[in-house]
Each structure stands twice: as structure tokens, then as C-alpha cells.
Design an enzyme around this catalytic site. Structure first.
Site, mmCIF file in Angstrom:
data_model
loop_
_atom_site.group_PDB
_atom_site.id
_atom_site.type_symbol
_atom_site.label_atom_id
_atom_site.label_comp_id
_atom_site.label_asym_id
_atom_site.label_seq_id
_atom_site.Cartn_x
_atom_site.Cartn_y
_atom_site.Cartn_z
ATOM 1 N N HIS A 1 -0.165 4.696 -6.028
ATOM 2 C CA HIS A 1 -1.028 4.405 -4.968
ATOM 3 C C HIS A 1 -2.022 3.333 -5.472
ATOM 4 O O HIS A 1 -2.627 3.724 -6.725
ATOM 5 C CB HIS A 1 -1.079 5.369 -3.726
ATOM 6 N N HIS B 1 4.177 2.150 -0.202
ATOM 7 C CA HIS B 1 4.173 1.281 0.812
ATOM 8 C C HIS B 1 5.246 0.157 0.610
ATOM 9 O O HIS B 1 6.222 0.487 -0.173
ATOM 10 C CB HIS B 1 2.742 0.765 0.885
ATOM 11 N N GLU C 1 -3.426 7.696 -7.681
ATOM 12 C CA GLU C 1 -4.322 6.670 -6.811
ATOM 13 C C GLU C 1 -5.095 5.984 -8.095
ATOM 14 O O GLU C 1 -6.136 6.413 -8.632
ATOM 15 C CB GLU C 1 -5.543 7.507 -5.937
ATOM 16 N N GLU D 1 -2.141 -3.318 -1.513
ATOM 17 C CA GLU D 1 -1.603 -2.211 -2.096
ATOM 18 C C GLU D 1 -0.239 -2.160 -2.577
ATOM 19 O O GLU D 1 0.183 -1.852 -3.733
ATOM 20 C CB GLU D 1 -1.907 -0.811 -1.215
#
Length: 266
Positions: free
Chosen positions: A84, A11, A150, A25
Site C-alpha cells: 500500500h 486497491h 505502507e 495508489e
């Protein structure tokens, strides 16, 4: 020649990613990536970041993901690590490789990387959610073995508390660096905690070119990084003696204004 490893902080820019508990995030992934790149360079890797600041390649999500993969392909990277933060219910860590690649080289490296990072999460009391596969764009479009991590759930209080803790961020970053180094077969040299007399001692948490004689500014340089106001070149350098262009000044001033407004709740 050092092997190129691309680290991809998920992102950025207008895309905050998952949001929860006062965290975004994009900020957490960048903090982990910057620290992981610092640790990984000590193993002799040539580390490139897809972004060194709060930006993306494109405001179009599809184009941005394509560009991240293209960045790694153009760098002829030997490994691609995308970072992430999860959301949507749950807790802990999980990793992904491309569907159908679990028994290939990407899967072998996933086994190594996952073990290192999962252990760091378990030490902090968060669960290992397992090794998984998915058809994610950055896994599908990269030409080299790739993994997507993640790292916790931003919308869970317990995970978020750790994700805003610098010591925990460092432990995850070190685990990622260690996992990548082992997966790439460059782990024979330990992290350089005590540099030789011929190596400049690094006194910054983020930049290798902030060295003795700069103590008076080191803490401020690190604070600017942590607040997202000024970033280095993405290769672990702050470039302390370079002149700032008007474009760079505009970006830094804008980030500073955004930070102040955020603190004021505006």
C-alpha cells in the site's frame, strides 16, 4: 515444490486508494508488486498476485478484502505481502502485522522484511516509521503469516517524487523480494543477473517470456505495461504468442482510451 508467496497490490479498478501529486495508489502498488514478483521468482518462489491489472475482486470493499485473503488461502500460500501507499500527513515507510502477532512467526518475518525495506527508504532520504500492528482485514483473514507494507506518502511532494521514479520503485521491489526470500529461508541463491547458457536471457523489465529475438517489441511491451494498457498473466508472463480473445482486446482498448483521455486531462 516451491513455496507460494502471494503479493497483494492494494486497491484497483474503481477504487484508486490514496490520491496525490498526480498519482493514484492503485497504480503505484501494482508497479511495485509486479517488479517485486519478478525479483522474487529469481529466488525460486512461486509468486501469485491477487491482481495483475487494474481490477478488484468486487466493487464492495468488504467483499474485495475478503476475496484477497481467500485467494491466498486457496493458494495455500506460505506468506502474504500486501503493498500500500500511505496518505494523510507524514513521510516514509512502516509495516504492519496482525494485532497480537508481533511475537509470533508473522512478527519474526516482519523484523526481517521491515529491515530490508526500511533500509531502501532510508537510502533515499525517507524515514523509517517503525513496525506496527493493526486489525486489518487482509492480516486477520489470511491463514498464513501476513504483512502489510505502507510504502511512502502519496500526498507528500518528496515521497511522491520518488514514487514516480522507476529506479526507486525497483529498489523498493528488490528490498521486498529480498525480505520475503530471507523471511522464507530461500535467500541462499542470489538474484540471477547472469543466467546460465541453458536459461533464456530475459530482456523485459516485467516478463520472463520476452527473450532474445523479441528485442524489436520488448520496449513496446514494457511501455504498455507501464501505461496500464496491457498486463500479463500475473505470473511474470506476457504470453507473446497467445491469441487475444475479444474480451482481452476490449480490456486493452479500453485501457488505451483511458490512458489517452488521462493525458488530455479529460
Amino acid at each position: 515444490m516451491a513455496k507460494v508467496i502471494v503479493i497483494d497490490p492494494g486497491h484497483g479498478g474503481l477504487d484508486p486508494g490514496a490520491v496525490g501529486n498526480g498519482l493514484q495508489e492503485k497504480d503505484v502498488t501494482l508497479a511495485i508488486a509486479q517488479r517485486a514478483s519478478y525479483f522474487l521468482r529469481q529466488y525460486g518462489a512461486d509468486v501469485r498476485l491477487t491482481r495483475a491489472g487494474d481490477r478488484t475482486f468486487s466493487t464492495d470493499k468488504h467483499a474485495d478484502l475478503n476475496a484477497r485473503a481467500e485467494f491466498a488461502n486457496n493458494a495455500q500460500a506460505a506468506y502474504f505481502v500486501s503493498i500500500h501507499i500511505n496518505a494523510g500527513g507524514g513521510s516514509g515507510f512502516e509495516s504492519y502485522v496482525m494485532t497480537g502477532m508481533a511475537d509470533e512467526e508473522a512478527g519474526r518475518r516482519q523484523n526481517i522484511m521491515h529491515r530490508e525495506v526500511a533500509e531502501a527508504f532510508e537510502k533515499a532520504g525517507l524515514p523509517d516509521r517503525g513496525k506496527k500492528t493493526a486489525n486489518f482485514a487482509v492480516l486477520r483473514l489470511t491463514n498464513m503469516p501476513a504483512i502489510l507494507l505502507e510504502c511512502g506518502f502519496i500526498d507528500r511532494d518528496e515521497d511522491a517524487t520518488l514514487l514516480r521514479n522507476r529506479t526507486f520503485i525497483d529498489s523498493i521491489a528488490e528490498a521486498i523480494a529480498r525480505g520475503a526470500a530471507k523471511a522464507m529461508g530461500i535467500f541462499s541463491s542470489p538474484l540471477v543477473d547472469n543466467p546460465s547458457p541453458n536459461q533464456p536471457q530475459v530482456i523485459s523489465k516485467y516478463y520472463k517470456d520476452i527473450t532474445p529475438g523479441m528485442e524489436w517489441a520488448a520496449a513496446s511491451v514494457d511501455k504498455l505495461f507501464e501505461r496500464g494498457i496491457m498486463r500479463g498473466d500475473g505470473q511474470g508472463n506476457f504470453r507473446p504468442f497467445d491469441k487475444m480473445t475479444r474480451l482481452e482486446a476490449a480490456v486493452a482498448l479500453n485501457h488505451a482510451i483511458e490512458y489517452v483521455l488521462k493525458q488530455l486531462g479529460r
